[in-house]
Design a protein around this motif. Structure first.
Motif, short mmCIF file in Angstrom:
data_model
loop_
_atom_site.label_atom_id
_atom_site.label_comp_id
_atom_site.label_asym_id
_atom_site.label_seq_id
_atom_site.Cartn_x
_atom_site.Cartn_y
_atom_site.Cartn_z
N HIS A 374 0.74 -1.07 -0.17
CA HIS A 374 -0.07 -0.21 -0.09
C HIS A 374 0.86 1.27 -0.05
CE1 HIS A 374 -2.57 -3.33 1.90
NE2 HIS A 374 -3.66 -2.61 1.07
N SER A 375 2.13 1.03 -0.27
CA SER A 375 3.07 2.04 -0.28
C SER A 375 2.95 3.06 0.96
CB SER A 375 2.75 3.02 -1.61
OG SER A 375 3.48 2.06 -2.65
N THR A 376 2.76 2.40 2.24
CA THR A 376 2.63 3.45 3.22
C THR A 376 3.36 3.09 4.38
OG1 THR A 376 0.07 3.39 2.82
CG2 THR A 376 0.77 3.96 5.08
N ARG A 397 0.38 7.92 9.58
CA ARG A 397 0.51 7.16 8.20
C ARG A 397 1.19 8.27 7.28
NH1 ARG A 397 -3.58 6.51 5.33
NH2 ARG A 397 -2.81 4.56 4.27
N THR A 399 1.96 8.68 3.00
CA THR A 399 2.13 7.84 1.49
C THR A 399 3.05 8.29 0.64
OG1 THR A 399 0.33 9.30 1.11
CG2 THR A 399 -0.11 7.21 2.18
N GLY A 459 -3.24 -0.98 4.84
CA GLY A 459 -2.12 0.08 4.83
C GLY A 459 -2.22 0.86 6.19
#
Length: 737
Positions: A374-376, A397, A399, A459
């Protein structure tokens, strides 16, 4: 006077690593068989009780006899019969008694029975030295051609808490017709060089008996990048050769004992050349400082960092503005996109009243993870309300590679109960059936530190209901790691008494029961330091092998200080014997604590690269006003079998230079090490003398680009292990927020 349990044991023969049953010593010979125990066994000797050979601290060579045990036992001995030579006969042996008691109860002794004259002489009177005698020699003149039996004994009264044992080595019989033998020495015996330079020493041999023989020279224990050569090899006994040790520019600083071995037809002898490679130590750079001014906290302080690396990006999180009663003004973050060389930093929004509209008074226990699916990036925190209660787990979080961070959201808790010591990790293997799952571990202080796990599949935006492992274990400080097949393994501390682990093989749908990694024996750090209570530091290699490190005093007689120790597992169920990471000698007087272990995730097995940061006192027996604390680093390039020389990274610092808390002076209950491009990267809290009217100057520091994981020649060991002290540290049940 303490009570003793007295037992009379008749005709008992215990088997232990080569122990022979009770019996008559072997028939007399004109020499001592296996007197140096270099057969790796007790062949030639007759043993009673608990006897073995050991590679730890021999007088010479590789082995010594160990009579008795590091656990309570009774009387043990080894014996051998021989005939004295016809010319000027004499007998000698070396002993080292480890006796944490008095000679009233425990001792080493040795007798020599002349069976020809039917007389018995006590050649070693009852001897007890606490903690140990060190190696001492006994020599006795014999009567030519008489038959003798030598008995080497160690007496222990089987009392818990003070086992006594004795090492014996180099039992020799001289006289008669001399055999060919030689000696070896070096001059100088040590040298110091800068990396890239060479050192020389003259290796001399001499004929000590018989005739000259050819002696082949070799060198072992060289540091990384170094090589050894001899101007003449082999030499004829009586001759000499020049040893040249050449280092490389990459050879790490440290002190290295190099063993020079001379091998002849009739004997092998060694001498030691100590090479010191100079170095000023790594250059530190400051990553973050405390900007807050709220009156609840101690400024300027930053403590307890965690890091995580993925690709060339490293993200760290830590407490900023430590509060005496628990937690901090906020959680700080620092991100590097070039492998730890340069950093950007800031502070998380939405947790505390001090930053970005948060509602809570303080926050504690930061931990970092990355979810590549989830590119997190995510940082979890433990918010503390105005009454001092840790109420749940928050998640912030990012991103965009850890450069900007969203406001905090709730993940676990916020239900009126108490929580502590959360940790987060994600499944980063694209072929795993649970790729992209992230897992939070936390303990519930309202139910006696019950272990809980929660899972996210999006994510970190939402989190499932917290679940207990089978059997409802209690503990704290769990650090989940995920194998390539998706199995999650969670090592944790059972409130300071042991390290255990539980697993999930179904993506967190359920969690199995616990398996014990090891009991824990901990020396409480002096100076009123908050030393992490033996919390584990867990990592994993490319194959899924799990490495768990913690502080432990089992390898130091009397528990005067801790080593950093390690155990490994490939399945989370069965664990290896505990090994001692060889930062220094067990008699060094130092104390090591708060380990941060890193493993190169591109390596595995016998070539796995490990890096370990840790804090240490140079003198364990210090006080609040005298303790000097430093940060150290050591590495392995073979999965922890051997290690480099340790190096100092930062310090020394005093207790007055670091934040004070209700549980002691603080740099953190934990630290972390992450690996990028073969180098161990860590942030560490370092206290310095404050300036500009500040009460403290304790910030986050790092070695730019990290430290190489070169490994070295110093072997990890598994013994001897000493019994726990009579009054061990009480288990830690209170929250460590």
């Amino acid at each position: 006077m303490r009570a003793r349990l007295l037992a009379v044991i008749s005709a008992v023969g215990l088997m232990f690593l080569g122990t022979a049953a009770l019996g008559t010593p072997a028939s007399a010979a004109t020499s001592i068989t296996n007197g140096g125990f270099e057969a790796g066994s007790l062949s030639g000797w007759t043993g009673t009780g608990v006897t073995s050979v050991t590679t730890t601290n021999p007088h010479s060579g590789t082995y010594a006899a160990m009579v008795g045990s590091t656990s309570p036992s009774n009387t043990s001995s080894i014996a051998q019969s021989f005939t004295a030579p016809a010319t000027s006969p004499s007998l000698s042996f070396w002993y080292d008694v480890v006796c944490p008691d008095t000679v009233t109860y425990d001792w080493a002794t040795a007798t020599l029975k002349d069976t020809t004259a039917n007389t018995t002489t006590t050649v070693l009177p009852k001897t007890c030295v606490n903690p140990s005698s060190g190696w001492k020699q006994v020599t006795r003149t014999l009567t030519a051609n008489h038959n003798y039996t030598l008995t080497l004994t160690s007496k222990d009264d089987d009392y818990a808490g003070d086992p006594t044992y004795t090492l014996y080595d180099d039992v020799t019989l001289s006289g008669g017709v001399p055999s060919n033998d030689f000696s070896i020495s070096d001059s100088p015996a040590s040298a110091a060089v800068n990396p890239g330079a060479s050192a020389t020493s003259t290796i001399s041999t001499a004929v000590t008996s018989g005739s000259a023989q050819s002696v082949t020279l070799s060198a072992s224990g060289l540091p990384s990048g170094a090589s050894a050569s001899f101007s003449t090899n082999p030499v004829t006994a009586g001759g000499s050769s020049t040893l040249t040790v050449a280092t490389a520019s990459s050879t790490p600083p440290g002190s290295y004992p190099i063993t020079i071995t001379g091998t002849g037809a009739s004997a092998t002898h060694t001498t030691t050349f100590t090479l010191t490679v100079n170095g000023t130590g790594p250059t530190l750079q400051e990553v973050s400082t405390d900007p807050f001014t709220d009156t609840d906290a101690q400024h300027a302080t930053e403590v307890e960092p965690d890091t995580y690396a993925y690709g060339n990006t490293v993200v760290a999180a830590f407490q900023v503005g430590r509060v005496y009663g628990g937690g901090a003004s906020d959680i700080g973050w620092a991100t590097s996109t070039d492998g730890g060389t340069t950093w950007q930093h800031g502070y998380l929004n939405g947790i505390t009243v001090n930053q970005g509209g948060g509602a809570y008074a303080q926050v504690s226990d930061a931990s970092v993870a990355y979810d590549p699916k989830h590119s997190t990036w995510m940082i979890v925190g433990l918010p503390v309300d105005s009454s001092g209660n840790a109420v749940g787990v928050t998640v912030n979080r990012s991103t965009d590679g850890g450069l900007t961070w969203g406001s905090a959201t709730h993940a676990v808790g916020f239900d009126g109960q108490g929580y502590d010591k959360q940790w987060v990790t994600c499944d980063t293997t694209s072929t795993s059936p649970y790729y992209g799952n992230c897992y939070i571990e936390v303990d519930n202080t309202s139910t006696g530190n019950s272990e809980l796990m929660s899972t996210s599949t999006d994510g970190g935006q939402t989190w499932g209901a917290a679940k207990q492992p089978s059997g409802s274990p209690t503990g704290l400080g769990g650090q989940p790691v995920v194998q390539p097949n998706g199995t999650v393994i969670v090592p944790f501390s059972t409130n300071g008494t042991a390290i255990e682990a539980f697993t999930s093989a179904n993506g967190g749908s359920s969690w199995g029961g616990v398996n014990t990694i090891s009991s824990v024996q901990v020396h409480t750090a002096n100076g009123s330091l908050r030393d992490g209570s033996g919390l584990p530091s867990a990592e994993i290699d490319a194959s899924g092998k799990v490495y768990v490190a913690w502080q432990d005093c089992r390898f130091r007689s009397g528990c005067p200080g801790n080593d950093i120790v390690m155990s490994t597992s490939t399945n989370g169920t069965t664990w290896s014997a505990v090994t001692r990471i060889p930062i220094d000698a067990t008699t060094s007087g130092t104390d090591h604590f708060i380990p941060g272990l890193g493993v190169d995730h591109t390596t595995s097995g016998s070539t796995a690269k490990l890096g370990l940061y840790y804090y240490a006192y140079s003198n364990a027996n210090c006080t609040v006003s005298t303790c000097q604390m430093s940060v150290g680093y050591i590495s392995s390039a073979d999965g922890g079998t051997t290690w480099s020389a340790a190096q100092t990274v930062a310090g020394p610092m005093t207790m007055a230079q670091i934040a004070n808390t209700s549980q002691g002076y603080m740099v953190g209950d934990y630290i972390s090490c992450s690996v990028v491009n073969g180098k161990g990267v860590a942030l560490v809290a370092v206290g310095k003398a404050p300036a500009n009217g500040q009460a403290f100057d304790e910030g986050m520091w790092t070695v730019g680009g990290g430290l190489a994981m070169r490994g070295g020649p110093i072997r990890a060991t598994t013994g001897p292990v000493y019994a726990a002290p009579q009054h061990p540290r009480a288990p830690a049940h209170r929250a460590l927020m």
